[in-house]
Motif scaffolding. Structure first.
Motif, mmCIF file in Angstrom:
data_model
loop_
_atom_site.group_PDB
_atom_site.id
_atom_site.type_symbol
_atom_site.label_atom_id
_atom_site.label_comp_id
_atom_site.label_asym_id
_atom_site.label_seq_id
_atom_site.Cartn_x
_atom_site.Cartn_y
_atom_site.Cartn_z
ATOM 1 N N ASP A 83 0.849 -1.191 0.000
ATOM 2 C CA ASP A 83 0.000 0.000 0.000
ATOM 3 C C ASP A 83 0.884 1.240 0.000
ATOM 4 N N VAL A 84 0.605 2.148 -0.936
ATOM 5 C CA VAL A 84 1.391 3.375 -1.078
ATOM 6 C C VAL A 84 0.439 4.563 -0.945
ATOM 7 N N PRO A 85 0.383 5.223 0.226
ATOM 8 C CA PRO A 85 -0.462 6.410 0.375
ATOM 9 C C PRO A 85 0.198 7.608 -0.308
ATOM 10 N N LEU A 86 -0.599 8.338 -1.079
ATOM 11 C CA LEU A 86 -0.097 9.499 -1.822
ATOM 12 C C LEU A 86 -1.043 10.671 -1.642
ATOM 13 N N GLU A 87 -0.482 11.859 -1.620
ATOM 14 C CA GLU A 87 -1.259 13.085 -1.437
ATOM 15 C C GLU A 87 -1.676 13.682 -2.781
ATOM 16 N N HIS A 88 -2.708 14.510 -2.749
ATOM 17 C CA HIS A 88 -3.118 15.263 -3.940
ATOM 18 C C HIS A 88 -1.927 16.065 -4.451
ATOM 19 N N GLY A 89 -1.627 15.964 -5.721
ATOM 20 C CA GLY A 89 -0.519 16.708 -6.314
ATOM 21 C C GLY A 89 0.828 16.013 -6.211
ATOM 22 N N GLN A 90 0.920 14.957 -5.420
ATOM 23 C CA GLN A 90 2.193 14.244 -5.285
ATOM 24 C C GLN A 90 2.542 13.550 -6.601
ATOM 25 N N THR A 91 3.840 13.480 -6.879
ATOM 26 C CA THR A 91 4.316 12.851 -8.110
ATOM 27 C C THR A 91 5.340 11.767 -7.789
ATOM 28 N N TYR A 92 5.518 10.877 -8.746
ATOM 29 C CA TYR A 92 6.621 9.920 -8.676
ATOM 30 C C TYR A 92 6.955 9.479 -10.089
ATOM 31 N N GLN A 93 8.117 8.876 -10.256
ATOM 32 C CA GLN A 93 8.528 8.386 -11.568
ATOM 33 C C GLN A 93 9.094 6.982 -11.435
ATOM 34 N N ARG A 94 9.022 6.238 -12.521
ATOM 35 C CA ARG A 94 9.539 4.875 -12.555
ATOM 36 C C ARG A 94 10.199 4.636 -13.921
ATOM 37 N N PRO A 95 11.175 3.715 -13.970
ATOM 38 C CA PRO A 95 11.827 3.394 -15.243
ATOM 39 C C PRO A 95 10.963 2.467 -16.100
ATOM 40 N N ALA A 96 11.335 2.307 -17.347
ATOM 41 C CA ALA A 96 10.686 1.331 -18.217
ATOM 42 C C ALA A 96 10.891 -0.059 -17.640
ATOM 43 N N GLY A 97 9.976 -0.970 -17.960
ATOM 44 C CA GLY A 97 10.121 -2.358 -17.547
ATOM 45 C C GLY A 97 9.376 -2.729 -16.285
ATOM 46 N N ILE A 98 8.737 -1.766 -15.616
ATOM 47 C CA ILE A 98 7.976 -2.062 -14.402
ATOM 48 C C ILE A 98 6.775 -2.937 -14.772
ATOM 49 N N LYS A 99 6.576 -4.016 -14.015
ATOM 50 C CA LYS A 99 5.427 -4.912 -14.194
ATOM 51 C C LYS A 99 4.620 -4.881 -12.905
ATOM 52 N N HIS A 100 3.308 -4.644 -13.028
ATOM 53 C CA HIS A 100 2.480 -4.586 -11.825
ATOM 54 C C HIS A 100 1.001 -4.514 -12.160
ATOM 55 N N ASP A 101 0.198 -4.606 -11.115
ATOM 56 C CA ASP A 101 -1.233 -4.331 -11.151
ATOM 57 C C ASP A 101 -1.454 -3.278 -10.075
ATOM 58 N N VAL A 102 -2.310 -2.308 -10.351
ATOM 59 C CA VAL A 102 -2.549 -1.205 -9.422
ATOM 60 C C VAL A 102 -4.034 -1.171 -9.062
ATOM 61 N N MET A 103 -4.308 -1.110 -7.757
ATOM 62 C CA MET A 103 -5.681 -1.039 -7.254
ATOM 63 C C MET A 103 -5.856 0.229 -6.424
ATOM 64 N N ASN A 104 -7.049 0.794 -6.453
ATOM 65 C CA ASN A 104 -7.384 1.868 -5.529
ATOM 66 C C ASN A 104 -7.676 1.229 -4.178
ATOM 67 N N GLY A 105 -6.757 1.401 -3.243
ATOM 68 C CA GLY A 105 -6.919 0.858 -1.902
ATOM 69 C C GLY A 105 -7.642 1.804 -0.959
ATOM 70 N N SER A 106 -8.189 2.885 -1.494
ATOM 71 C CA SER A 106 -8.908 3.883 -0.688
ATOM 72 C C SER A 106 -10.394 3.549 -0.632
ATOM 73 N N ASP A 107 -11.105 4.213 0.276
ATOM 74 C CA ASP A 107 -12.553 4.027 0.367
ATOM 75 C C ASP A 107 -13.315 5.100 -0.410
ATOM 76 N N HIS A 108 -12.606 5.807 -1.299
ATOM 77 C CA HIS A 108 -13.211 6.858 -2.118
ATOM 78 C C HIS A 108 -12.552 6.825 -3.512
ATOM 79 N N PRO A 109 -13.198 7.423 -4.515
ATOM 80 C CA PRO A 109 -12.601 7.457 -5.849
ATOM 81 C C PRO A 109 -11.289 8.245 -5.850
ATOM 82 N N ILE A 110 -10.360 7.820 -6.686
ATOM 83 C CA ILE A 110 -9.101 8.546 -6.877
ATOM 84 C C ILE A 110 -8.829 8.645 -8.373
#
Length: 105
Positions: A62-89
Motif C-alpha cells: 500500500d502506497v499512500p499518496l497526497e493530492h498533487g504528489q508525483t513519482y517516476q519509474r523506469p521502463a520495464g515495471i510490471k504490476h497491477d494497481v488497485m485503488n486501496g482507498s474508500d473513495h474514488p481517486i
C-alpha cells in the motif's frame, strides 16, 4: 500475480504521439488497472489523495499518496494497481516514449 478485476479502472488517453502518451486514470474504490508492463519510463501525478495498492507479482504494497504528489519509474515495471482507498481517486500518467527528445528540449 494480479488482483481480481471486478471493477476496471478507466483510462482516458489525452495525448498519444511519437514522444509521449498522457493518460488520465480514474478509479472507483477497489478498481484495478490489470496486470501490465510499462514499455517506457513514466511519471504519475495524483489528482486526488489516496492509497495505491501495488501488486508486483511477489508482494502487495500500500502506497499512500497526497493530492498533487508525483513519482517516476523506469521502463520495464510490471504490476497491477488497485485503488486501496474508500473513495474514488485519479491520477495522470505520462509515459516518455523518446526520452532523448524530452531532454533535448
Amino acid at each position: 500475480m494480479a488482483f481480481r478485476c471486478d471493477i476496471p479502472a478507466v483510462p482516458t488517453v489525452q495525448r498519444d504521439d511519437q514522444d509521449v502518451r498522457i493518460t488520465r486514470w480514474d478509479f472507483l474504490p477497489g478498481a484495478v488497472t490489470g496486470w501490465h508492463e510499462h514499455g517506457w519510463p513514466y511519471f504519475v501525478i495524483m489528482l486526488a489523495a489516496g492509497t495505491l495498492r501495488i501488486d508486483d507479482g511477489s508482494k502487495v504494497t500500500d502506497v499512500p499518496l497526497e493530492h498533487g504528489q508525483t513519482y517516476q519509474r523506469p521502463a520495464g515495471i510490471k504490476h497491477d494497481v488497485m485503488n486501496g482507498s474508500d473513495h474514488p481517486i485519479a491520477f495522470v500518467e505520462i509515459e516518455i516514449k523518446r526520452p532523448e527528445a524530452i531532454s533535448a528540449g
